[in-house]
Write an enzyme that holds these catalytic residues in place. Structure first.
Site, short mmCIF file in Angstrom:
data_model
loop_
_atom_site.label_atom_id
_atom_site.label_comp_id
_atom_site.label_asym_id
_atom_site.label_seq_id
_atom_site.Cartn_x
_atom_site.Cartn_y
_atom_site.Cartn_z
N ASP A 281 5.84 4.35 4.92
CA ASP A 281 6.76 3.37 5.54
C ASP A 281 6.79 2.04 4.77
O ASP A 281 7.49 1.12 5.17
CB ASP A 281 6.42 3.15 7.02
CG ASP A 281 4.98 2.76 7.27
OD1 ASP A 281 4.12 3.02 6.42
OD2 ASP A 281 4.71 2.17 8.35
N HIS B 291 0.84 -1.20 0.00
CA HIS B 291 0.00 0.00 0.00
C HIS B 291 0.87 1.24 0.00
O HIS B 291 2.10 1.16 0.12
CB HIS B 291 -0.98 -0.01 1.18
CG HIS B 291 -0.36 0.08 2.53
ND1 HIS B 291 0.59 -0.79 3.00
CD2 HIS B 291 -0.56 0.96 3.56
CE1 HIS B 291 0.92 -0.47 4.24
NE2 HIS B 291 0.25 0.61 4.60
ZN LIG Z 1 -0.13 1.50 6.60
#
Ligand SMILES: [Zn+2]
Length: 301
Positions: free
Chosen positions: A64, A60
């Site tokens: 991070d 996604h």
């Molecule tokens: Zn996330």
């Protein structure tokens, strides 16, 4: 099957911890899963060859999980890469990367292929003669997929003593490995089971980060050999987990148990806790085989 954890902590890079990224080596293929900041450095520290990475899977578009991607693409360019590079990730990833390359007046001397994902159902996104990769639709604050990596069933193993006993020529070996019987010159048929051993059972690895507790994934991940499941929070912060659409260690273990998965790797820890051992302790109240991902750790199954 070998998994090298390059990073497995939530949110920001820190002195001793890296955001999410891991390398899966399976059937002589090397897949990069997520690509947080610092992935290149971690690849170098773990002595993993950049040139072996041809397929990158991005779960996604939270930073991070992919802020290391444009840097890696750029380094591939500086390393004079020629091989095609395939990137699988949510719709929008192509625009993000190409915009960065455009405004830095960069180009790649290799072909970049984007496979943008939009489906909310599990789908096959990669397949060759040895491995198949499917998405695992997850529930998170933005569109997110986990990935299921499955080995294909390999050929039956030749029983060398047996084929020699019947003086079978090597040109018939592949047919026998495919499962056919063999007829001798005198018309006697030798059953395949006498000439071969069962193949090694194919392995499955499921990667699930980030997600809230989501039972809809159970049919897709059931009976996998190893499940990596995020566990951002401990039970004391279950409300935070719910609010941010993440999981607790107990929720990760519960999913593993319900999917009949024996080996669970936990990761994506919030850095608010003193020790990641606390995650194992909580998960072990549900499941016996719990492993803790940590940067630089290698799992071989
Ligand atoms: Zn996330």
């Amino acid at each position: 099957m070998k998994i090298t954890i390059l990073g497995c902590y939530a949110a920001t890079p820190r002195t001793l911890t890296n955001p999410t990224s891991q390398i899966l080596e399976i059937k002589n293929r090397m897949f990069l899963i997520d690509c947080g900041e610092g992935t290149q450095v971690q690849l170098r520290k773990n002595k993993l060859r950049f040139s072996k990475i041809n397929h990158i899977f991005i779960s996604h578009l939270h930073g991070d999980h992919f802020y290391g991607l444009v840097g890696l693409i750029s380094t591939f360019m500086l390393l004079n890469r020629k091989n095609d590079l395939h990137i699988y990730g949510p719709n929008g990833i192509k625009e993000i990367i190409l915009l960065q390359l455009k405004y830095s007046n960069s180009y790649t001397g290799y072909q970049l292929y984007f496979h943008e994902l939009t489906s909310k159902e599990s789908e096959v996104i990669f397949e060759d003669n040895k491995v198949i990769v499917k998405t695992i639709p997850l529930k998170h604050r933005i569109y997110t997929n986990g990935f299921l990596f499955e080995e294909k069933i390999s050929d039956r193993k030749l029983n060398i003593d047996s084929v020699k006993k019947y003086n079978i020529e090597t040109c018939y070996y592949q047919k026998i490995k495919n499962g056919t019987n063999f007829t001798l010159n005198n018309g006697v048929e030798i059953k395949n089971e006498e000439l071969t051993f069962d193949p090694i059972p194919p392995k499955k690895y499921a990667y699930c980060s980030d997600t809230q507790y989501e039972e809809n994934i159970l049919p897709i991940i059931s009976n996998v050999d190893i499940l990596y499941h995020e566990s951002t929070f401990l039970e004391m912060d279950a409300k935070k987990a719910k609010d941010t659409m993440h999981s607790t260690a107990i929720e990760a273990a519960s999913i593993a148990k319900k999917a009949n998965v024996k080996k669970l790797i936990l990761g994506h820890y919030s850095t608010r806790y003193d020790s990641i051992e606390l995650f194992r302790k909580e998960a072990e109240t549900i499941l016996s085989e719990v492993y803790l991902a940590d940067d630089g750790k290698v799992f071989e199954f």
